[in-house]
Structure formats: C-alpha cells, structure tokens
Motif scaffolding. Structure first.
Motif, PDB file in Angstrom:
ATOM      1  N   UNK A   9       0.550  45.090   9.336  1.00  0.00           N
ATOM      2  CA  UNK A   9       0.860  44.546  10.658  1.00  0.00           C
ATOM      3  C   UNK A   9       0.873  43.017  10.614  1.00  0.00           C
ATOM      4  N   UNK A  10       1.808  42.392  11.340  1.00  0.00           N
ATOM      5  CA  UNK A  10       1.772  40.934  11.449  1.00  0.00           C
ATOM      6  C   UNK A  10       0.459  40.482  12.084  1.00  0.00           C
ATOM      7  N   UNK A  11      -0.107  39.419  11.554  1.00  0.00           N
ATOM      8  CA  UNK A  11      -1.401  38.936  12.040  1.00  0.00           C
ATOM      9  C   UNK A  11      -1.369  38.622  13.531  1.00  0.00           C
ATOM     10  N   UNK A  12      -0.270  38.065  14.036  1.00  0.00           N
ATOM     11  CA  UNK A  12      -0.186  37.722  15.461  1.00  0.00           C
ATOM     12  C   UNK A  12      -0.233  38.976  16.340  1.00  0.00           C
ATOM     13  N   UNK A  13       0.400  40.031  15.896  1.00  0.00           N
ATOM     14  CA  UNK A  13       0.388  41.292  16.644  1.00  0.00           C
ATOM     15  C   UNK A  13      -1.013  41.899  16.633  1.00  0.00           C
ATOM     16  N   UNK A  14      -1.692  41.785  15.506  1.00  0.00           N
ATOM     17  CA  UNK A  14      -3.048  42.323  15.401  1.00  0.00           C
ATOM     18  C   UNK A  14      -4.017  41.516  16.265  1.00  0.00           C
ATOM     19  N   UNK A  25       0.822  49.558  19.022  1.00  0.00           N
ATOM     20  CA  UNK A  25       1.870  49.722  18.023  1.00  0.00           C
ATOM     21  C   UNK A  25       2.799  48.529  17.947  1.00  0.00           C
ATOM     22  N   UNK A  26       3.492  48.444  16.827  1.00  0.00           N
ATOM     23  CA  UNK A  26       4.532  47.438  16.624  1.00  0.00           C
ATOM     24  C   UNK A  26       5.800  47.928  17.326  1.00  0.00           C
ATOM     25  N   UNK A  27       6.812  47.084  17.458  1.00  0.00           N
ATOM     26  CA  UNK A  27       8.045  47.529  18.119  1.00  0.00           C
ATOM     27  C   UNK A  27       8.624  48.827  17.545  1.00  0.00           C
ATOM     28  N   UNK A  28       8.617  48.992  16.229  1.00  0.00           N
ATOM     29  CA  UNK A  28       9.148  50.225  15.638  1.00  0.00           C
ATOM     30  C   UNK A  28       8.306  51.438  16.044  1.00  0.00           C
ATOM     31  N   UNK A  29       7.000  51.248  16.157  1.00  0.00           N
ATOM     32  CA  UNK A  29       6.118  52.338  16.585  1.00  0.00           C
ATOM     33  C   UNK A  29       6.424  52.742  18.021  1.00  0.00           C
ATOM     34  N   UNK A  30       6.555  51.737  18.880  1.00  0.00           N
ATOM     35  CA  UNK A  30       6.838  52.014  20.289  1.00  0.00           C
ATOM     36  C   UNK A  30       8.179  52.725  20.437  1.00  0.00           C
ATOM     37  N   UNK A  31       9.169  52.318  19.652  1.00  0.00           N
ATOM     38  CA  UNK A  31      10.490  52.953  19.705  1.00  0.00           C
ATOM     39  C   UNK A  31      10.443  54.405  19.225  1.00  0.00           C
ATOM     40  N   UNK A  36       3.070  54.329  13.019  1.00  0.00           N
ATOM     41  CA  UNK A  36       3.269  54.637  11.605  1.00  0.00           C
ATOM     42  C   UNK A  36       2.100  54.111  10.774  1.00  0.00           C
ATOM     43  N   UNK A  37       1.583  54.940   9.891  1.00  0.00           N
ATOM     44  CA  UNK A  37       0.566  54.541   8.932  1.00  0.00           C
ATOM     45  C   UNK A  37       1.013  54.988   7.549  1.00  0.00           C
ATOM     46  N   UNK A  38       0.281  54.550   6.539  1.00  0.00           N
ATOM     47  CA  UNK A  38       0.528  54.961   5.159  1.00  0.00           C
ATOM     48  C   UNK A  38      -0.791  55.334   4.514  1.00  0.00           C
ATOM     49  N   UNK A  46       5.779  51.068   1.320  1.00  0.00           N
ATOM     50  CA  UNK A  46       6.026  50.721   2.722  1.00  0.00           C
ATOM     51  C   UNK A  46       6.199  49.215   2.859  1.00  0.00           C
ATOM     52  N   UNK A  47       5.334  48.446   2.203  1.00  0.00           N
ATOM     53  CA  UNK A  47       5.431  46.981   2.264  1.00  0.00           C
ATOM     54  C   UNK A  47       6.767  46.514   1.702  1.00  0.00           C
ATOM     55  N   UNK A  48       7.163  47.053   0.553  1.00  0.00           N
ATOM     56  CA  UNK A  48       8.414  46.647  -0.087  1.00  0.00           C
ATOM     57  C   UNK A  48       9.628  47.015   0.761  1.00  0.00           C
ATOM     58  N   UNK A  49       9.588  48.189   1.376  1.00  0.00           N
ATOM     59  CA  UNK A  49      10.741  48.685   2.128  1.00  0.00           C
ATOM     60  C   UNK A  49      10.870  48.042   3.506  1.00  0.00           C
ATOM     61  N   UNK A  50       9.748  47.855   4.199  1.00  0.00           N
ATOM     62  CA  UNK A  50       9.798  47.426   5.599  1.00  0.00           C
ATOM     63  C   UNK A  50       9.309  46.000   5.851  1.00  0.00           C
ATOM     64  N   UNK A  51       8.646  45.385   4.875  1.00  0.00           N
ATOM     65  CA  UNK A  51       8.059  44.059   5.095  1.00  0.00           C
ATOM     66  C   UNK A  51       8.414  43.071   3.983  1.00  0.00           C
TER      67      UNK A  51
END
Length: 114
Positions: A9-14, A25-31, A36-38, A46-51
């Motif tokens: 999670x982005x630090x600002x969101x946390x 949740x993050x925007x993708x979670x809300x949508x 989403x967890x791993x 997950x980090x490589x694919x989405x972040x």
C-alpha cells in the motif's frame, strides 16, 4: 497455509487509514468490492505486476485469522488462491508494517516476512 497475509500500500493511503482507524481499501479494492491481499509467496509477484517502479510503499502484515469469515481465498492470477477481504480491515489485525523500497535493480526489496 500461513495465517499471515500481506498488503502492499502507498504510505500516504496507509497514513489516512491510521487516522480513520481502519483501512477501507485502495481504489482498485473499492472498485472490485474487496481488499486484495497476497501470501508471502505471492507478494513479490504482486509488487512487480501492480507496483512496478513505485516508491513510498509499505508492506503491511495482517493476522488473517483475526479477520474471520470475511477473509476468503479465491482463484486469481494463474489459478492461485489469493486472500480477499470482504469488508474494511480493522487495524488491530495488523501485525507490522515495513517500508518496501526499490532496489538498485528497480525491484522492490522485501523485508523478512514472518
């Protein structure tokens, strides 16, 4: 399966979640209608694919057992079972949070996950 699950999670969101006392949740979670967890094994992909290339991220370890029936493992990427939380994440289920910096190779450097 380990009962520890992870959220990148982005630090600002946390920080906003800490102020609210829960993580919605993050925007993708809300949508998608769930958070989403791993698992530990899934988190690097997950980090490589989405972040990819993102800085100022945190890796948050969650006690999955504390989430009860709202936590469901469902098939996702390649048929793997990923943990999904249907509801807000209560912060008392958080075990720890650690920075997730980028290494010299551009990949995220994961802390020891236990």
């Amino acid at each position: 399966m380990s009962d520890t699950i992870y959220k990148i999670v982005p630090a600002s969101l946390w920080q906003a979640a800490r102020q609210q006392g829960r993580f919605e949740g993050a925007p993708v979670d809300l949508a998608d209608g769930f958070i989403h967890f791993s698992t530990a094994a899934q988190a690097p992909e997950t980090a490589a694919k989405h972040f990819s290339g993102q800085t100022d991220l945190l890796l948050v370890a969650i006690d999955g057992a504390a989430l009860g029936a709202a936590l469901v493992y469902e098939p996702s990427r390649g048929g793997q079972l990923f943990p999904h939380l249907y509801g807000a994440l209560p912060l008392d289920a958080v075990r720890w949070e650690k920075p997730l910096p980028l290494g010299a190779d551009g990949r995220h450097v994961f802390p020891e996950m236990n």
